[in-house]
Motif scaffolding. Structure first.
Motif, short mmCIF file in Angstrom:
data_model
loop_
_atom_site.label_atom_id
_atom_site.label_comp_id
_atom_site.label_asym_id
_atom_site.label_seq_id
_atom_site.Cartn_x
_atom_site.Cartn_y
_atom_site.Cartn_z
N ILE A 1 -14.95 9.29 -1.23
CA ILE A 1 -13.66 9.02 -0.60
C ILE A 1 -12.99 7.84 -1.31
CG2 ILE A 1 -12.53 8.22 1.52
CD1 ILE A 1 -14.71 9.69 3.08
N TYR A 2 -11.68 7.98 -1.54
CA TYR A 2 -10.85 6.90 -2.07
C TYR A 2 -9.84 6.54 -1.00
CZ TYR A 2 -12.57 7.96 -6.78
OH TYR A 2 -13.35 8.14 -7.88
N LEU A 3 -9.80 5.28 -0.59
CA LEU A 3 -8.80 4.79 0.35
C LEU A 3 -7.82 3.91 -0.43
CD1 LEU A 3 -10.88 3.81 3.51
CD2 LEU A 3 -9.68 5.93 3.03
N ILE A 4 -6.57 4.31 -0.44
CA ILE A 4 -5.55 3.60 -1.21
C ILE A 4 -4.41 3.24 -0.26
CG2 ILE A 4 -3.96 3.76 -3.17
CD1 ILE A 4 -5.83 6.14 -4.12
N GLY A 5 -4.10 1.97 -0.16
CA GLY A 5 -3.01 1.57 0.72
C GLY A 5 -3.16 0.15 1.21
N LEU B 1 -12.48 1.50 -2.20
CA LEU B 1 -11.46 0.84 -1.40
C LEU B 1 -10.43 0.19 -2.31
CD1 LEU B 1 -13.84 -0.87 1.18
CD2 LEU B 1 -12.67 1.34 1.40
N TYR B 2 -9.25 0.76 -2.35
CA TYR B 2 -8.15 0.21 -3.14
C TYR B 2 -7.11 -0.32 -2.17
CZ TYR B 2 -10.23 2.09 -7.34
OH TYR B 2 -11.09 2.34 -8.37
N HIS B 3 -7.44 -1.46 -1.57
CA HIS B 3 -6.52 -2.16 -0.68
C HIS B 3 -6.92 -3.63 -0.65
CE1 HIS B 3 -9.58 -2.47 2.50
NE2 HIS B 3 -9.78 -1.16 2.42
N CYS B 4 -6.08 -4.45 -0.08
CA CYS B 4 -6.38 -5.89 0.02
C CYS B 4 -7.67 -6.10 0.80
CB CYS B 4 -5.24 -6.63 0.69
SG CYS B 4 -3.74 -6.65 -0.29
N GLY B 5 -8.30 -7.24 0.56
CA GLY B 5 -9.57 -7.51 1.22
C GLY B 5 -9.65 -8.87 1.87
N HIS B 6 -8.50 -9.39 2.31
CA HIS B 6 -8.51 -10.71 2.91
C HIS B 6 -9.26 -10.69 4.26
CE1 HIS B 6 -4.97 -8.54 4.29
NE2 HIS B 6 -5.11 -9.19 5.42
N GLY B 7 -9.73 -11.83 4.65
CA GLY B 7 -10.45 -11.97 5.91
C GLY B 7 -11.94 -11.75 5.73
N ASP C 1 -10.44 -11.02 -4.06
CA ASP C 1 -9.33 -11.87 -3.62
C ASP C 1 -8.13 -11.87 -4.56
OD1 ASP C 1 -10.70 -12.61 -1.34
OD2 ASP C 1 -11.56 -14.39 -2.25
N LYS C 2 -8.35 -11.52 -5.82
CA LYS C 2 -7.27 -11.61 -6.80
C LYS C 2 -6.68 -10.26 -7.16
CE LYS C 2 -9.21 -15.79 -8.58
NZ LYS C 2 -9.93 -16.48 -9.57
N GLU C 3 -7.15 -9.20 -6.56
CA GLU C 3 -6.69 -7.87 -6.92
C GLU C 3 -5.34 -7.56 -6.28
OE1 GLU C 3 -9.19 -4.08 -8.00
OE2 GLU C 3 -9.43 -4.71 -5.95
N MET C 4 -4.47 -6.97 -7.06
CA MET C 4 -3.15 -6.57 -6.57
C MET C 4 -2.94 -5.10 -6.92
SD MET C 4 -0.91 -9.92 -7.66
CE MET C 4 -0.94 -9.49 -9.38
N VAL C 5 -1.85 -4.55 -6.42
CA VAL C 5 -1.57 -3.13 -6.63
C VAL C 5 -1.56 -2.78 -8.12
CG1 VAL C 5 0.17 -1.32 -6.36
CG2 VAL C 5 -0.34 -2.84 -4.46
N ILE C 6 -0.99 -3.62 -8.96
CA ILE C 6 -0.96 -3.33 -10.39
C ILE C 6 -2.37 -3.18 -10.94
CG2 ILE C 6 -0.82 -5.75 -11.12
CD1 ILE C 6 0.99 -2.82 -12.81
N SER C 7 -3.33 -3.91 -10.37
CA SER C 7 -4.72 -3.78 -10.80
C SER C 7 -5.24 -2.37 -10.53
CB SER C 7 -5.61 -4.79 -10.08
OG SER C 7 -5.16 -6.09 -10.31
N TYR C 8 -4.86 -1.80 -9.38
CA TYR C 8 -5.30 -0.45 -9.05
C TYR C 8 -4.77 0.55 -10.06
CZ TYR C 8 -5.88 -2.53 -4.37
OH TYR C 8 -6.21 -3.32 -3.32
#
Length: 131
Positions: free
Chosen positions: A44-48, A80-86, A109-116
């Protein structure tokens, strides 16, 4: 650059690997649970949009990864292609076989959409170069 461009590269990559693909855009919570429960779906790929604790399925619903802490669901890989804060455990920790977890992509912590997008492009390009 649109996130959709990245998704296109991911789909092209999976097609090159001869993977059967099912795409769900903004699934309801019930649809998401049915996807997870489907034993034929192994990766499974979760993008968002998300955090370390959960994922937004659509504009009205999200899932908390801790809802799956006692689940019997087992997947080969979850990416998991989404933010990971918290703080908190992610879905990989709850549902992926322990020996496969290093294969899975998760946020940092440093990953952004462009990274995906770049990551999906790299996957696609490496696979395409094999042919």
């Amino acid at each position: 650059i649109s996130t959709y461009l990245g998704v296109e590269y991911l789909l092209n990559y999976l097609e090159l690997k001869n993977k059967r693909i099912k795409v769900s855009i903004t699934p309801s919570r019930d649809e998401f649970n049915n996807i997870l429960k489907d034993k034929k779906i192994r990766i499974i790929y979760l993008i968002g949009h998300g955090s370390s604790r959960g994922f937004e399925l659509n504009k009205k619903e999200g899932v908390s990864y801790s809802d799956y802490k006692d689940s019997k669901i087992v997947k080969d890989e979850i990416h998991l292609y989404h933010c990971g804060h918290g703080d908190g455990k992610n879905l990989i920790e709850y549902l992926v076989k322990k020996e496969n977890r290093k294969k899975c992509h998760k946020y940092n912590d440093k990953e952004m959409v462009i990274s995906y997008i770049l990551n999906f492009y790299d996957l696609y390009k490496k696979e395409k170069n094999k042919y």
